[in-house]
Design an enzyme around this catalytic site. Structure first.
Site, PDB file in Angstrom:
ATOM      1  N   CYS A  85       0.801  -1.251  -0.049  1.00 49.11           N
ATOM      2  CA  CYS A  85       0.014   0.127   0.011  1.00 49.11           C
ATOM      3  C   CYS A  85       0.856   1.286   0.047  1.00 49.11           C
ATOM      4  O   CYS A  85       0.292   2.467  -0.050  1.00 49.11           O
ATOM      5  CB  CYS A  85      -0.931  -0.065   1.207  1.00 49.11           C
ATOM      6  SG  CYS A  85      -1.960  -1.507   1.338  1.00 49.11           S
ATOM      7  N   CYS A 208     -12.718  -0.658   8.322  1.00 47.83           N
ATOM      8  CA  CYS A 208     -11.872  -1.209   7.168  1.00 47.83           C
ATOM      9  C   CYS A 208     -12.021  -0.247   5.948  1.00 47.83           C
ATOM     10  O   CYS A 208     -12.971   0.377   5.535  1.00 47.83           O
ATOM     11  CB  CYS A 208     -12.225  -2.363   6.600  1.00 47.83           C
ATOM     12  SG  CYS A 208     -12.165  -3.589   7.945  1.00 47.83           S
ATOM     13  N   HIS A 337      -9.123   3.631  -1.266  1.00 49.53           N
ATOM     14  CA  HIS A 337      -7.977   2.869  -1.144  1.00 49.53           C
ATOM     15  C   HIS A 337      -7.511   2.146  -2.737  1.00 49.53           C
ATOM     16  O   HIS A 337      -7.309   1.227  -2.384  1.00 49.53           O
ATOM     17  CB  HIS A 337      -7.867   2.145   0.183  1.00 49.53           C
ATOM     18  CG  HIS A 337      -6.527   1.824   0.317  1.00 49.53           C
ATOM     19  ND1 HIS A 337      -5.320   2.164   0.006  1.00 49.53           N
ATOM     20  CD2 HIS A 337      -6.182   0.738   1.234  1.00 49.53           C
ATOM     21  CE1 HIS A 337      -4.142   1.504   0.279  1.00 49.53           C
ATOM     22  NE2 HIS A 337      -4.589   0.638   1.086  1.00 49.53           N
TER      23      HIS A 337
END
Lengths: 389, 389
Positions: A85, A208, A337
């Site tokens: 990430c 999340c 994301h």
């Protein structure tokens, strides 16, 4: 080493973008960044691309020349960086090094990820590949379970911060509500987070971050060159600090799972280079892959004492109108994301704020901004510090 | 920018290494490189890793911290580079930049790939991801077919070099026969190549590089630091030139498919930095993913005129005992082609030759050596030039 600055930014909306391929995302964000600073495409000497798992999710590796062809950039050198990430800020840091070293004057940095077209098992398996396959993934670990263990251990060492975790989600959704590019446009409550669909105790689905499509591009240049080539009157944003550190990949190998060694070491390097203290930072985008991570980060970055991050959240200190606004973009939790684009998305927000272009979510005090990007369960950390010229 | 040198090298054997995982390959080659120069592990400040498709083939991305944990390197910063088959020298070039810029003094560079445990369709799909998925792969192109088209076009423009292509394979197998780490230990003949199992006309199976497991690691340091920390009496090998260029990813988008623009531009940059001419190069490792590629490369690098590469091969000029030995290691064709390790494997051979450690395949004149590494159908090219101190 030379001073390096950001002169152009561009991003797609984040979300489920059914009509976009990976390449379409690249084209839209890349052209926006180039148009944003008004430079001639021929000025761009290299392209550093970030993508996490196009090879598995879109049968597309080698995104460097794919992007340079799609953007019409000719024979320039390209490469792809990957560090889970943190892939986006790894591309940024590599580009920064190349310009700081004097190898190139003007470099394009891009990150893109296409995820929402895939099935949940394929997304989950692809994400899990950022952990240690032999010691973690093969025995059933996924990232929610790894970060849930970090949360449980934090509760044991410092006390229960369930309420503060939920508040992080609430605040990030509030911020995303004001960000036109954000995936989530839904305000939530602490109760909704706590009673959400359970994922890995104590994490519910609201703790999340999201599965997203999206791309972000950034144009950087040697600061002295930036002043000459910039065709718009937009503010030049200087990189005053950069830090990059790692840690063992597996949770079981870390000295601590409540103090992330990679963050601590990268922050030390970045603060030293910028010659500032944590208290000098006015706002930051930090890696909220899960709500617990945001609490760990604001402690590891030196914004709050270890064990006090939860209280800081509950006191509103990191809210948009707080003393140290965190994730005003909405963060990974609510802006979205798209893995390879995430780190660059943080830089996009910092630059947007420093230019005064953040619209309804505009902050007042944006003198010094920081981005903090993690890879995996903190096996990688890249931190950048910016200041407007 | 500072002078940078190679001080340590290590590699596994290349081949079908059933008992090795991706991590096992990293551990063996990494420790060999560190032992080779005798430095303390704590001296290593960063790790740049290359891997092409562990995410798909081994459910393992984020190989940077995986490797740093496995090698016991602590909290050092890591990243992975990917540019298809050029991933290895992209890691090397990024590390070189970081040291040249003065950010780090001593850096470990590694490349690893685990392929032979997978089925042929999964390997072929994974490899094809290095081409343009939307415009090439989805309509049936694979790399043998793309390079076969380049061969056919070369025949049309410059005449048939089928015999010379076959001779490249024969010579590379001859060289690999003398390399203890090589995958192929079988001498072949021109007739065997030409009558081999057809893959994509004119390419037979003997014209194609191998599917391999393997890893290579390299320790680099600022040259002034190298002299202080090297614990062995091995020769320090300086990077005197480095070039990196790209090209559009798709075959249909290239100006020419018989002169590879990425090679021409990267070579120009590397020769300029090294302040040498192509005729100054004593030996080289070039990217022989297919036999036709080796012929294109020795022309595009300026070793022979365009259209004359085939004759040069038939005259024995690039054989081990020729005027300009090429791929004395055995090349991708016969030493093997574990994608992420391949570029570093070329550097391993150049350093081994310059140290006089190449045993039965030792060359006499190794003053200046060059490595040439391509990604995809030449969307990426990295060239490095070395000289022993």
């Amino acid at each position: 080493m030379r001073s390096v600055s950001v002169i152009g930014i561009g991003e797609t909306k984040f979300g489920k973008l059914d009509s976009y391929s990976l390449k379409d995302l690249v084209v839209e964000a890349g052209n926006k960044a180039i148009e944003d600073c008004g430079i001639d495409k021929n000025t761009i000497e290299a392209l550093y691309m970030s993508n996490f798992n196009g090879s598995y999710w879109s049968t597309q590796s080698h995104i460097g020349p794919l992007a340079s062809e799609a953007l019409g950039l000719g024979n320039i050198p390209t490469l792809r960086t990957e560090g889970a990430c943190a892939s986006g800020t790894l591309a940024f840091r590599t580009a920064w090094m190349a310009v700081a070293a004097g190898i190139y004057d003007v470099v394009l940095v891009g990150g893109a990820e296409k995820m929402t077209h895939q099935t949940t098992p394929i997304i989950t398996t692809g994400l899990a590949s950022a952990a240690d396959y032999e010691n973690e993934v093969k025995v059933g670990a996924t990232f929610p379970s790894l970060f849930a263990m970090m949360a449980q251990r934090y509760f044991y060492e410092y006390g229960n911060v369930r309420e503060a975790m939920a508040m992080c989600a609430v605040q990030n959704h509030d911020n995303a509500y004001l960000n036109p590019d954000a995936q989530m446009k839904k305000k939530i409550t602490v109760d909704m987070v706590k009673s959400g669909f359970p994922v890995a105790d104590p994490l519910t689905v609201f703790d999340c971050s999201l599965v997203s499509d999206g791309a972000v591009f950034i144009v950087i240049a040697a600061t002295d060159v930036a002043k000459q080539i910039l065709k718009t009157k937009k503010r030049i944003i200087e990189v005053i600090g950069s830090g990059h550190a790692g840690d063992v990949i597996s949770l079981s190998g870390k000295k601590s799972i409540t103090t992330l060694g990679a963050t601590v070491k990268a922050a030390e390097e970045a603060y030293k280079m910028a010659n500032i203290k944590p208290t000098d930072v006015n706002f930051a985008e930090v890696h909220d892959c899960f709500t617990i991570t945001q609490i760990l980060n604001v402690e590891d970055l030196g914004f709050f004492e270890k064990g006090k991050g939860g209280n800081a959240v509950l006191e509103g200190l990191i809210a948009r109108d707080g003393k140290l606004p965190i994730n005003v973009s909405g963060g990974l939790k609510a802006k979205g994301h798209p893995i390879g684009a995430t780190g660059l998305s943080m830089i996009y927000e910092v630059v947007t704020q420093m230019r005064g272009e953040a619209g309804e979510r505009q902050l007042k005090n944006t003198d010094i901004g920081l981005t903090h990007n993690l890879g995996g369960s903190a096996g990688t950390c890249v931190i950048n510090i910016f200041k407007g010229l």
